[in-house]
Design a protein around this motif. Structure first.
Motif, mmCIF file in Angstrom:
data_model
loop_
_atom_site.group_PDB
_atom_site.id
_atom_site.type_symbol
_atom_site.label_atom_id
_atom_site.label_comp_id
_atom_site.label_asym_id
_atom_site.label_seq_id
_atom_site.Cartn_x
_atom_site.Cartn_y
_atom_site.Cartn_z
ATOM 1 N N LEU A 81 -61.250 54.498 -64.814
ATOM 2 C CA LEU A 81 -61.338 55.695 -65.644
ATOM 3 C C LEU A 81 -60.171 56.637 -65.350
ATOM 4 O O LEU A 81 -59.584 57.215 -66.271
ATOM 5 N N GLU A 82 -59.809 56.795 -64.082
ATOM 6 C CA GLU A 82 -58.659 57.651 -63.756
ATOM 7 C C GLU A 82 -57.377 57.097 -64.378
ATOM 8 O O GLU A 82 -56.562 57.854 -64.918
ATOM 9 N N LEU A 83 -57.187 55.795 -64.306
ATOM 10 C CA LEU A 83 -55.980 55.200 -64.882
ATOM 11 C C LEU A 83 -55.953 55.349 -66.405
ATOM 12 O O LEU A 83 -54.908 55.657 -66.994
ATOM 13 N N LYS A 84 -57.095 55.139 -67.038
ATOM 14 C CA LYS A 84 -57.134 55.267 -68.498
ATOM 15 C C LYS A 84 -56.988 56.728 -68.927
ATOM 16 O O LYS A 84 -56.480 57.010 -70.023
ATOM 17 N N THR A 85 -57.404 57.640 -68.050
ATOM 18 C CA THR A 85 -57.188 59.052 -68.339
ATOM 19 C C THR A 85 -55.698 59.372 -68.320
ATOM 20 O O THR A 85 -55.176 60.064 -69.209
ATOM 21 N N VAL A 86 -54.981 58.872 -67.314
ATOM 22 C CA VAL A 86 -53.529 59.065 -67.262
ATOM 23 C C VAL A 86 -52.865 58.443 -68.489
ATOM 24 O O VAL A 86 -51.994 59.051 -69.125
ATOM 25 N N GLU A 87 -53.297 57.232 -68.842
ATOM 26 C CA GLU A 87 -52.742 56.564 -70.021
ATOM 27 C C GLU A 87 -52.960 57.414 -71.274
ATOM 28 O O GLU A 87 -52.055 57.593 -72.101
ATOM 29 N N TYR A 88 -54.160 57.953 -71.411
ATOM 30 C CA TYR A 88 -54.495 58.752 -72.583
ATOM 31 C C TYR A 88 -53.578 59.961 -72.719
ATOM 32 O O TYR A 88 -53.040 60.240 -73.796
ATOM 33 N N PHE A 89 -53.373 60.682 -71.628
ATOM 34 C CA PHE A 89 -52.559 61.894 -71.697
ATOM 35 C C PHE A 89 -51.077 61.579 -71.874
ATOM 36 O O PHE A 89 -50.362 62.310 -72.575
ATOM 37 N N LEU A 90 -50.602 60.525 -71.265
ATOM 38 C CA LEU A 90 -49.212 60.144 -71.483
ATOM 39 C C LEU A 90 -48.972 59.803 -72.954
ATOM 40 O O LEU A 90 -47.971 60.220 -73.554
ATOM 41 N N GLU A 91 -49.897 59.045 -73.538
ATOM 42 C CA GLU A 91 -49.735 58.662 -74.946
ATOM 43 C C GLU A 91 -49.887 59.855 -75.881
ATOM 44 O O GLU A 91 -49.364 59.845 -77.003
ATOM 45 N N ALA A 92 -50.594 60.912 -75.421
ATOM 46 C CA ALA A 92 -50.762 62.119 -76.237
ATOM 47 C C ALA A 92 -49.608 63.101 -76.059
ATOM 48 O O ALA A 92 -49.653 64.201 -76.611
ATOM 49 N N GLY A 93 -48.608 62.729 -75.267
ATOM 50 C CA GLY A 93 -47.428 63.567 -75.117
ATOM 51 C C GLY A 93 -47.474 64.537 -73.955
ATOM 52 O O GLY A 93 -46.620 65.430 -73.853
ATOM 53 N N TYR A 94 -48.429 64.387 -73.052
ATOM 54 C CA TYR A 94 -48.514 65.240 -71.869
ATOM 55 C C TYR A 94 -47.628 64.661 -70.760
ATOM 56 O O TYR A 94 -47.364 63.462 -70.718
#
Length: 490
Positions: A349-362
């Protein structure tokens, strides 16, 4: 490909971090090796005094290590003690002196297990990056972790977030060693049974002298700190929370008896106090309080009086693999799979959270950091710090809530506790972040619990008003690739 060193060694990028004076990266916790006690805690007539069965693990590579037996333990008079530890064929006094790290360990384990393979039942067994054999759901989730680590390499500094597995290996080792010492030659059944709407799993049930006995082992948890008082105080605080839950669940007519389908005559709670005598003394006081409430129903045991605690993370992994081999295809294998799987769920979940924010431009500024106060005592862990496209710096907290719990309990334990900690330590927190706190965003995996998702979304406005900063939620699926993240548009 991820190499055979720990996942934590893979990602060496250096994204900017805030002020580091009160923040220290998470590190593996090495289990201490307290001297063997003279005897184990007496378990009374219900547990008897038969011998520990030898592990009888026949592996050619073990002979090459020329491992000496453990010293014989002399019981104190009148105490009811399992057989001497010297009769065990693993436990391995010299294991700490052998080289179990990196490729050396992998070479040994490849010979031991023949590499990743499929059992006759169709279950997959493979070695993870620490050289520990994983199976079932744990193996599936591990492979997804590897995929995401490869994808995110060079895009975010995740080394602290990834350095979390050795606590789980020590948990599994403690549970298996405790239950086999307590059960001795009695058959263990109802392995790793979940108590509904709790985060408690009963390790096993055994029958002895006409008594039905439930066994549950708890390894005291604390964040590694330079100040021992931090570890002691956090450990006591957390174990008191465990005991409060256990007293209710294991009481007559409680959740344990309902889940296990029958009356329990005795409950043995085994504790790994991780070398802290002060924590052990505290637990003995708590045991006396439980005896006042429930007579002899509850009995405490202590792991350092039952087994030789490994002296290092490497030795723990080695001994865990020996135990996994012993119980492969048996009921206690469920403990190995279940505990490691649970940790991979949180990590993924932590890794997918990082993936999510990177893909959202954070921009991901920090990951897996720990905050300490001026006395060096643990305050909280920060899953991630991100900079939004509008420049605001946010704390992101990843929370798994796939086990069904009451909505209000999830809010209280997983959300309000964090927000209270952040706001009461805001100046120190902002100094560590190197920026003003622009909001808190919770990344939740609620599994199939859509009602919890709706409930949490409905709390956003009230929480933002109460804490004086934006509080919001996103919902992700932390399962392996193929299950689509349930990302809520904002």
């Amino acid at each position: 490909m991820v190499q055979t060193k720990a996942l934590a060694l893979l990602l060496l990028g250096a994204l900017p971090c805030g002020a580091a004076v009160t923040v220290r990266p998470s590190v593996p916790i090495s289990v201490g090796s307290p001297a063997l006690g003279a005897s184990a805690a007496a378990f009374g007539p219900a547990l008897g005094a038969t011998g520990l069965a030898p592990l009888a693990l026949s592996v050619p590579t073990l002979a090459a290590l020329a491992l000496a037996p453990l010293p014989r333990v002399t019981p104190a008079p009148s105490l009811d003690l399992p057989a001497p530890l010297s009769e065990m064929t693993v436990g391995l006094e010299r294991a700490a002196q052998a080289d179990f790290s990196g490729l050396a360990q992998k070479g040994f384990l490849d010979a031991f297990y023949g590499g990743g393979k499929t059992s006759d039942s169709g279950a997959v067994f493979l070695l993870n990056d620490e050289g520990v054999e994983v199976t079932g759901r744990a193996a599936v989730y591990y492979q997804e972790v590897r995929r995401l680590v490869s994808k995110l390499e060079g895009k975010a500094d995740l080394k602290e977030s990834l350095d979390v597995m050795d606590d789980s290996y020590a948990d599994v080792w403690a549970k298996l060693k405790a239950i086999e010492a307590i059960a001795q030659k009695s058959e263990v059944e109802k392995h790793n049974t979940h108590l509904e709407e709790t985060l408690t799993w009963v390790d096993g049930v055994l029958h002895k002298d006409g008594k039905t006995i439930a066994v549950n082992t708890h390894r005291v948890y604390f964040h590694k700190a330079d100040n021992p008082r931090s570890e002691i105080e956090e450990g006591i605080r957390r174990v008191d929370g465990y005991l409060k839950e256990a007293a209710g669940q294991f009481a007559p007519g409680g959740g344990a008896e309902r889940a296990l389908g029958g009356r329990l005559d005795r409950v043995v709670l085994a504790f790994d106090t991780r070398g802290y005598d002060e924590i052990k003394r505290h637990l003995k006081t708590r045991e006396a309080e439980l005896r006042d409430r429930f007579d002899a129903r509850f009995q405490f045991a202590y792991l350092d009086e039952l087994a030789k605690v490994p002296a290092s993370a490497e030795q723990t992994r080695f001994e865990l693999n020996a135990l996994a081999a012993k119980y492969k295809g048996k009921g206690l294998q469920k403990i190995v799979e279940g505990v490691i799987y649970s940790r991979y769920v949180g990590l993924l979940l932590e890794l997918k959270t990082v993936e999510y924010f990177l893909e959202a431009g954070y921009e991901v500024l920090q990951s897996g950091r720990e905050l300490f106060d001026a006395q060096g005592k643990y305050v909280t862990e920060i899953d991630a710090v991100v900079r939004a496209p509008d420049g605001k710096v946010l704390i992101v907290e990843a929370k798994s809530a796939r086990v069904t719990l009451p909505n209000e309990e999830v809010l209280r334990e997983k959300v309000l506790r964090k927000l209270d900690t952040y706001t009461s330590n805001r100046p120190r927190l902002e100094a560590a972040m190197g920026a003003a706190l622009g909001g808190v965003l919770f990344s939740f995996d609620v599994g199939r619990n859509e009602a919890l998702k709706v409930f949490l979304m409905g709390q956003e406005k009230a929480l933002s008003r109460k804490y004086g900063l934006p509080v919001s939620f996103v919902f992700l699926d932390s399962g392996p690739e193929g299950s689509q993240p349930g990302r809520r548009a904002r």
